[in-house]
Design an enzyme around this catalytic site. Structure first.
Site, mmCIF file in Angstrom:
data_model
loop_
_atom_site.group_PDB
_atom_site.id
_atom_site.type_symbol
_atom_site.label_atom_id
_atom_site.label_comp_id
_atom_site.label_asym_id
_atom_site.label_seq_id
_atom_site.Cartn_x
_atom_site.Cartn_y
_atom_site.Cartn_z
ATOM 1 N N ASN A 152 0.833 -1.081 -0.227
ATOM 2 C CA ASN A 152 0.101 0.063 -0.063
ATOM 3 C C ASN A 152 0.651 1.013 0.036
ATOM 4 O O ASN A 152 1.666 1.219 0.890
ATOM 5 C CB ASN A 152 -1.313 -0.033 1.506
ATOM 6 C CG ASN A 152 -1.925 0.838 0.828
ATOM 7 O OD1 ASN A 152 -2.606 0.972 0.471
ATOM 8 N ND2 ASN A 152 -2.323 2.450 1.835
ATOM 9 N N GLU A 153 0.409 2.212 -0.651
ATOM 10 C CA GLU A 153 1.461 3.859 -0.847
ATOM 11 C C GLU A 153 2.304 3.362 -0.791
ATOM 12 O O GLU A 153 3.062 3.814 0.688
ATOM 13 C CB GLU A 153 0.554 4.247 0.051
ATOM 14 C CG GLU A 153 -0.579 4.817 -0.696
ATOM 15 C CD GLU A 153 -1.675 6.049 0.357
ATOM 16 O OE1 GLU A 153 -1.534 6.531 1.413
ATOM 17 O OE2 GLU A 153 -1.980 6.621 -0.756
ATOM 18 N N CYS A 160 19.371 1.728 7.257
ATOM 19 C CA CYS A 160 20.149 0.988 7.850
ATOM 20 C C CYS A 160 20.840 -0.491 7.790
ATOM 21 O O CYS A 160 21.628 0.075 6.353
ATOM 22 C CB CYS A 160 18.681 -0.619 8.224
ATOM 23 S SG CYS A 160 18.703 -1.463 7.122
ATOM 24 N N GLU A 309 -8.357 4.655 -4.795
ATOM 25 C CA GLU A 309 -8.843 5.682 -3.312
ATOM 26 C C GLU A 309 -8.979 7.328 -3.855
ATOM 27 O O GLU A 309 -8.246 7.799 -4.424
ATOM 28 C CB GLU A 309 -7.874 5.762 -2.650
ATOM 29 C CG GLU A 309 -7.204 3.904 -1.838
ATOM 30 C CD GLU A 309 -6.851 4.839 -0.207
ATOM 31 O OE1 GLU A 309 -6.511 5.450 0.217
ATOM 32 O OE2 GLU A 309 -5.614 3.464 -0.226
ATOM 33 N N LYS A 358 -10.754 7.226 12.551
ATOM 34 C CA LYS A 358 -12.252 6.619 12.767
ATOM 35 C C LYS A 358 -12.904 7.618 12.254
ATOM 36 O O LYS A 358 -13.887 7.146 12.044
ATOM 37 C CB LYS A 358 -11.675 6.110 13.941
ATOM 38 C CG LYS A 358 -11.882 7.460 14.717
ATOM 39 C CD LYS A 358 -11.765 7.303 17.147
ATOM 40 C CE LYS A 358 -11.380 7.866 17.657
ATOM 41 N NZ LYS A 358 -9.819 8.856 17.476
HETATM 42 C C1 GLA Z 1 -3.961 6.521 2.060
HETATM 43 C C2 GLA Z 1 -3.979 5.230 2.576
HETATM 44 C C3 GLA Z 1 -5.663 4.395 3.495
HETATM 45 C C4 GLA Z 1 -5.675 5.558 3.653
HETATM 46 C C5 GLA Z 1 -5.820 6.780 3.444
HETATM 47 C C6 GLA Z 1 -6.815 7.622 4.001
HETATM 48 O O1 GLA Z 1 -4.405 6.777 0.767
HETATM 49 O O2 GLA Z 1 -3.776 4.194 1.801
HETATM 50 O O3 GLA Z 1 -4.583 3.097 3.745
HETATM 51 O O4 GLA Z 1 -4.710 5.954 5.263
HETATM 52 O O5 GLA Z 1 -5.130 7.016 3.141
HETATM 53 O O6 GLA Z 1 -6.846 8.991 3.635
HETATM 54 ZN ZN ZN Z 2 16.737 -1.053 5.809
#
Ligand code: GLA
Ligand code: ZN
Length: 683
Positions: A152-153, A160, A309, A358
């Site tokens: 993810n992202e 390290c 997203e 949340k």
């Molecule tokens: C990012 C992340 C998600 C969430 C959103 C909130 O895009 O990928 O997991 O945290 O931001 O805006």
């Molecule tokens: Zn490392």
């Protein structure tokens, strides 16, 4: 129908985190039914679910995930299945501290959080491989799974000891000898000559050895990509048919996305502009920024991307988190489609009860009701997307290109001078983009590896770092009849950030532009100069305001179209600021001063018209109204018109259009409600 996944519909989906609700079977049981009501056809599952999938080392629990995938599939909802590597479980971080990322200041991340692992650690790579293999064994042939959402992202860097070693290994491979490295990095400066490989370390912040700083960023990209490839290997081994993606984050500059994109089957991104941050409700600027990155995503693989997203309402991390106002969600969705998205996906399906997110917006809020405005707008949009199958895989034909090279961005921003704040390379790039966006011209963002030959116009803003192969391509493109716009602060250094000796812009670009660099004069914030137009090849204003950077050049064959008015009586008054030069069968324009938006709009649109480039709609758009076009695989030409203002607007039409969604015909005038968006075809 050609699509980016095997699913022949526009995806309408969301991040779904059932792992947060495993003790609430009542909630989970509702979800599939509610998703159907919301016209959701896919979910992204498992993104941060590692500790639910492997609660203890080697103890894999995939049954709950299988149950959810099956239940959703039985309800017609497909799965975009994530690998969980974006958040490392507590047990793993505790048992193997080496997996925790180390910052530039050499402090190690505590356990917890996300996006905080090392890309080199053999342990982390092995643990990721093992769980990905389990996921692939179990789900890669499941008919519900249409796409892998890898991690993810993906972001950040790790300093390290393992990464330091890997960096040195990468440098040995690149340079072969310390001598070559010392030369490339100009280390005689300040007595920085390396005599042992072990002396080399990643930068701790502001790094005086610019070649080192650049190579570190290149290494981070290479290491991230190698991690990504290792992650996807078990997925591809199990079923090469399922495409892989990872979600990008707009103009994030930590790694080279264009490079990482080579490992993806489809590009996706997460779009979160600060909507409704302007006092007058004018969203034009936010929209333009988001569409620019959408166009960049579309350009990376030359095909539609996925909007992985966006929020159906509000985020929780902007300074102020306003929900999208009534009707606005549809507008943002249509605009994404217009710029090449084959999906509208949300973060998130259901608000979590606790922790950081949340209060982030979701389709289902804590109220757990469907009679909310957001649920209704999402459902309406889903229904509308369900009637857009013909748009899947539709292409965008761009005849205008803007060169964007992130290595140049790294170099020009780390160069020390001529401006150490807001050198503005990205702003200049966006100034080139803005007028085309406003007037409905499709633009591709290209890089050194793209074939330029199909473009009528190539904008090359602030190409400070010039590699020989790129220079050759730009010259060749122009020689064969192309039109190019070069700007100030170009062709100054080579790929190691070493200044060229002799005339610049180097590598033959001075000859191309017919000018020669003399000096660059950066202005303080608030200081301006003026460019007077002497000779306009097409209608231009008499003068334009300049800011930030004013480059003085000597003409060397070019025709002078505009000169500086510096306001300084000690300066000559005929210094060229805008020039034109014929080169082979083509033309090179050169702009010396960082001009105001109006210049780019007057100049670039006239130039595009002269070059015969067609906009999506040949019309004059009122402020805030923009258009874009996509060509369906069945030949349908989809025209999208968006109104980013809170006012009623109208566009005079050159020909009649039919509303693709309602069938209504507009003969000569297209009305647009506040924040309205229409999908149209020729009547
Ligand atoms: C990012 C992340 C998600 C969430 C959103 C909130 O895009 O990928 O997991 O945290 O931001 O805006
Ligand atoms: Zn490392």
């Amino acid at each position: 129908m050609r699509t980016v996944t095997s699913y022949p519909h526009i995806l309408h989906g969301c991040d779904y985190n059932p792992e947060q609700w495993l003790d609430r079977p009542d909630i989970l049981a509702q979800d599939a039914e509610l998703m159907k009501q919301a016209q959701i056809n896919c979910v992204s599952l498992g993104i941060f679910a590692w500790s639910a999938l492997e609660p203890a080392e080697g103890d894999y629990r995939l049954d709950w995930l299988a149950e959810i995938i099956d239940r959703l599939y039985a309800n017609g909802i497909y799965t975009v299945l994530a690998t969980p590597s974006g958040a490392c479980p507590m047990w793993l971080a505790a048992k193997y501290p080496e997996v925790r990322r180390v910052h530039a200041d050499r402090s190690r991340e505590p356990a917890g959080g996300r996006h905080n692992h090392c890309y080199t650690s053999p342990v982390y790579r092995e643990k990721v491989r093992a769980i990905n293999e389990k996921l692939a064994e179990r789900f890669a042939s499941h008919p519900a799974v249409i796409l892998w959402h890898v991690s993810n992202e993906i972001q950040g860097e790790c300093h390290c000891p393992l990464c330091q070693d890997a960096f040195r290994g990468w440098l040995k491979e690149k340079y072969g000898s310390l001598d070559a490295l010392n030369r490339a990095w100009w280390t005689a400066f300040w007595s920085n000559t390396y005599t042992e490989w072990e002396q080399i370390e990643s930068p701790r912040g502001d790094c005086p050895i610019h070649g080192l700083a650049l190579d570190w960023k290149r290494f981070c990209t290479a290491q991230t990509r190698s991690f990504f490839d290792a992650e996807t290997a078990p997925l591809k081994a199990a079923n090469p048919q399922i495409p892989v993606t990872t979600n990008f984050m707009g103009f994030y500059d930590g790694i080279n996305y264009q490079e990482l994109a080579k490992s993806l089957d489809v590009v996706s991104w997460d779009s979160y502009p600060a909507w409704h941050s302007m006092p007058d409700g004018d969203e034009t600027y936010n929209a333009f920024w988001a569409d620019a990155f959408s166009d960049m995503c579309r350009s990376m693989l030359g095909k539609p991307f996925l909007l992985m997203e966006n929020t159906p309402s509000n985020t929780n991390w902007h300074d102020v988190c306003r929900p999208k106002t009534w009707g606005f969600h549809r507008l943002t969705a249509i605009s994404n489609l217009a710029h090449g998205a084959d999906s509208i996906q949300y973060f998130q399906w259901r608000q979590s009860r606790g922790c950081s997110e949340k209060f982030h917006g979701a389709v289902m809020t804590h109220a757990n009701r469907t009679d909310t405005r957001v649920f209704q707008e999402v459902s309406d949009l889903g229904a509308a997307l369900g009637r857009l199958d013909a748009l899947c895989g539709a292409r965008t034909d761009a005849h205008i290109a803007i060169l964007y090279d992130i290595e140049n961005h790294w170099a020009v921003n780390g160069a020390k001078g001529p401006r150490n704040t807001s050198i503005g390379d990205n702003d200049l790039m966006l100034r080139c983009y803005l007028p085309f966006w406003k007037a409905g011209y499709a633009v591709d963002f290209v890089n050194a590896e793209t074939d330029f030959s199909g473009y009528h116009l190539l904008c090359v803003p602030m190409l400070y770092m010039l590699r020989a192969d790129v220079a050759e391509k730009i010259r060749d493109y122009t020689k064969r009849g192309g039109t190019v716009l070069l700007t100030m602060h170009s062709g100054a250094v080579d790929e190691n950030d070493l200044c060229f000796m002799g005339d610049t812009p180097a590598q033959g670009l001075a000859e191309l532009a017919g000018i020669r660099f003399l000096e660059i004069d950066p202005l303080y914030e608030g200081q301006t100069e003026t460019m007077h137009i002497l000779k306009a090849p097409f209608p231009l204003a008499e003068s334009y305001r300049l800011e930030r950077l004013c480059e003085r050049v000597a003409p060397a064959g070019a025709e002078i179209l505009g000169v500086y008015d510096t306001g300084n009586p000690c300066m000559p008054d005929d210094l060229p600021c805008l020039t034109r030069n014929s080169f082979g069968r083509g033309t090179a324009y050169y702009l010396g001063g960082f001009a105001e938006d109006k210049f780019f709009s007057d100049f670039l649109i006239s130039l595009a018209e002269r070059l015969g480039v067609q906009p999506a709609l040949d019309a004059t758009f009122p402020h805030g109204v923009v258009a874009a076009e996509r060509l369906g695989t069945d030949g349908t030409r989809f025209l999208f018109v968006m109104n980013w203002t809170r006012e009623q607007k109208a566009v005079n039409l050159p020909y009649a259009l039919r509303d693709y969604e309602t069938g209504k015909i507009y003969q000569s005038k297209l009305p647009l409600s506040p924040y309205g968006a229409k999908i149209l075809v020729k009547a």
